[in-house]
Each structure stands twice: as C-alpha cells, then as structure tokens.
Design a protein around this motif. Structure first.
Motif, PDB file in Angstrom:
ATOM      1  N   PHE A 136      -5.926   8.546  -2.789  1.00 21.49           N
ATOM      2  CA  PHE A 136      -6.226   7.124  -2.552  1.00 21.49           C
ATOM      3  C   PHE A 136      -4.915   6.344  -2.411  1.00 21.49           C
ATOM      4  O   PHE A 136      -4.754   5.537  -1.496  1.00 21.49           O
ATOM      5  N   THR A 137      -3.995   6.588  -3.316  1.00 25.12           N
ATOM      6  CA  THR A 137      -2.716   5.869  -3.312  1.00 25.12           C
ATOM      7  C   THR A 137      -1.912   6.186  -2.055  1.00 25.12           C
ATOM      8  O   THR A 137      -1.366   5.291  -1.419  1.00 25.12           O
ATOM      9  N   ALA A 138      -1.851   7.450  -1.682  1.00 21.74           N
ATOM     10  CA  ALA A 138      -1.093   7.857  -0.496  1.00 21.74           C
ATOM     11  C   ALA A 138      -1.729   7.352   0.795  1.00 21.74           C
ATOM     12  O   ALA A 138      -1.024   7.009   1.743  1.00 21.74           O
ATOM     13  N   ALA A 139      -3.053   7.297   0.848  1.00 23.17           N
ATOM     14  CA  ALA A 139      -3.746   6.911   2.084  1.00 23.17           C
ATOM     15  C   ALA A 139      -3.893   5.403   2.249  1.00 23.17           C
ATOM     16  O   ALA A 139      -4.121   4.933   3.365  1.00 23.17           O
ATOM     17  N   LEU A 140      -3.768   4.645   1.169  1.00 26.11           N
ATOM     18  CA  LEU A 140      -3.965   3.195   1.284  1.00 26.11           C
ATOM     19  C   LEU A 140      -3.095   2.563   2.368  1.00 26.11           C
ATOM     20  O   LEU A 140      -3.585   1.724   3.128  1.00 26.11           O
ATOM     21  N   PRO A 141      -1.817   2.930   2.519  1.00 31.84           N
ATOM     22  CA  PRO A 141      -1.003   2.303   3.565  1.00 31.84           C
ATOM     23  C   PRO A 141      -1.523   2.523   4.986  1.00 31.84           C
ATOM     24  O   PRO A 141      -1.183   1.755   5.886  1.00 31.84           O
ATOM     25  N   VAL A 142      -2.311   3.576   5.211  1.00 34.07           N
ATOM     26  CA  VAL A 142      -2.833   3.840   6.554  1.00 34.07           C
ATOM     27  C   VAL A 142      -4.332   3.575   6.660  1.00 34.07           C
ATOM     28  O   VAL A 142      -4.915   3.740   7.732  1.00 34.07           O
ATOM     29  N   ALA A 143      -4.945   3.180   5.565  1.00 25.45           N
ATOM     30  CA  ALA A 143      -6.390   2.936   5.573  1.00 25.45           C
ATOM     31  C   ALA A 143      -6.715   1.673   6.353  1.00 25.45           C
ATOM     32  O   ALA A 143      -5.995   0.676   6.280  1.00 25.45           O
ATOM     33  N   ASP A 144      -7.807   1.743   7.087  1.00 21.35           N
ATOM     34  CA  ASP A 144      -8.313   0.585   7.810  1.00 21.35           C
ATOM     35  C   ASP A 144      -9.334  -0.161   6.969  1.00 21.35           C
ATOM     36  O   ASP A 144      -9.546  -1.362   7.146  1.00 21.35           O
ATOM     37  N   CYS A 145     -10.009   0.566   6.068  1.00 14.10           N
ATOM     38  CA  CYS A 145     -11.116  -0.007   5.317  1.00 14.10           C
ATOM     39  C   CYS A 145     -11.200   0.678   3.950  1.00 14.10           C
ATOM     40  O   CYS A 145     -10.904   1.866   3.837  1.00 14.10           O
ATOM     41  N   VAL A 146     -11.584  -0.098   2.938  1.00 20.64           N
ATOM     42  CA  VAL A 146     -11.799   0.457   1.599  1.00 20.64           C
ATOM     43  C   VAL A 146     -13.153  -0.032   1.109  1.00 20.64           C
ATOM     44  O   VAL A 146     -13.426  -1.240   1.103  1.00 20.64           O
ATOM     45  N   PHE A 147     -14.017   0.918   0.743  1.00 20.13           N
ATOM     46  CA  PHE A 147     -15.294   0.603   0.108  1.00 20.13           C
ATOM     47  C   PHE A 147     -15.096   0.813  -1.382  1.00 20.13           C
ATOM     48  O   PHE A 147     -14.859   1.939  -1.816  1.00 20.13           O
ATOM     49  N   GLU A 148     -15.168  -0.270  -2.138  1.00 22.97           N
ATOM     50  CA  GLU A 148     -14.839  -0.238  -3.561  1.00 22.97           C
ATOM     51  C   GLU A 148     -16.026  -0.725  -4.379  1.00 22.97           C
ATOM     52  O   GLU A 148     -16.464  -1.862  -4.237  1.00 22.97           O
TER      53      GLU A 148
END
Length: 174
Positions: A103-115
């Motif tokens: 999650f931490t590594a992918a956040l910079p490239v994520a387009d969307c987060v379902f939380e």
C-alpha cells in the motif's frame, strides 16, 4: 488505473495475528463488487490470510521466497513492479489488496484508493500509516451502522487522485 482497497480501524490497524480483526460482511461484499473481474495484487502475508484463490479475479502474489508454493491459479511475482506489469497484460484496472508495504509503495502511483474506516480502535500487529488525501477528491460511498451482522459501524470512502502519477518507478519495491 491502479487502485488500493483496504479496511482500517480509527487507529489504522489492518490486522492481528495475520487476519482481519473484524467481520464486516457488507464491507467484504463491497470489496468483492469492486475487485470482481480485475487483477488483484497482494503480498505473501496477505495471501496467507486466506491461502486460496479469490474467484473471478486474476490473483498475483508478491514473494521474494524462491519456490514459494500457492494454490493452483495464483501467479507469483518477485516485486510490485513485476506484479503490476503482469496484471496490466489483462486489464488497465488493477487492485492492490495488501499488505502495508505494498500500500505504501503503490500510493505514489495509485489513481484511486477505496478506504473503509471501521468505527473502532482495534489492537493489532499490522498498522497502516496515515495517508494524506488532502490533495485528492474524496467521496463518501457508504455510511454503514453497526447492526446484528456488523459489530462495528464503518464508512467507505473513494479517494481519487487529482493529478496523474505516471512515470514513477517501482522497480526496487518488494
């Protein structure tokens, strides 16, 4: 599009003893609805939480362990970058479903987060850092009360990135 999907408590706990520390059937239904038909990427520890193929989705597990065994139908990748590359051969939409380091590594490239935010402070051994979504567009998708099937109330948010994050290299991410 890269999306993260997870549930956390108010104090950012996402796990205890290798498992989710709650049972929220309607949140799991949301998870299934959002990820069905799309590749899902998870770390070895997240996979070991269920040790089965999540049906209707391409399952990719990241593990640096040589010869790591999974059930039939689960693919292995050595890094997050490799897993995303594999997933994108099938679909532009990819979901990362755990664990914390991915999650931490992918956040910079994520387009969307379902939380999903569970309305409780939970004691656990797996803690997600607090992510800053102040520059994202946030929508409340569901406000679910506690009831006979759900010990805790919870809210589901969709955070959508305002700007593209293309071009960030995840090559060294494990």
């Amino acid at each position: 599009m890269i999306s993260l999907i997870y549930a956390r408590s108010q104090n950012h706990c996402i796990g205890r003893n290798g498992q989710l520390p709650w049972n929220l059937p309607d949140d799991f239904a949301h998870f299934e609805k959002m990820t069905m038909g799309y590749p899902i990427i998870m770390g070895r520890k997240t996979y070991e939480d269920h040790k089965s193929l999540l049906q209707g989705r391409r399952n990719i597990v990241i593990s640096a362990q040589v010869g790591y065994k999974t059930v039939e139908g689960v693919e292995l990748a050595r890094s997050l970058n490799e897993a995303i590359t594999l997933a994108r051969t099938e679909s532009e939409q990819v979901f990362i479903i755990g664990g914390v380091s991915f999650f931490t590594a992918a956040l910079p490239v994520a387009d969307c987060v379902f939380e999903t935010v569970v309305a409780a402070k939970i004691t656990g051994d797996t803690i997600l850092p607090s992510f800053d979504f102040s520059d994202w567009d946030t929508v409340l998708l569901q406000d679910h009360p506690a009831d006979a099937r759900h010990e805790f109330a919870f809210k589901i948010y969709r955070h959508q990135r305002r700007q593209s994050s293309q071009g960030i290299n995840l090559e060294n991410t494990r």
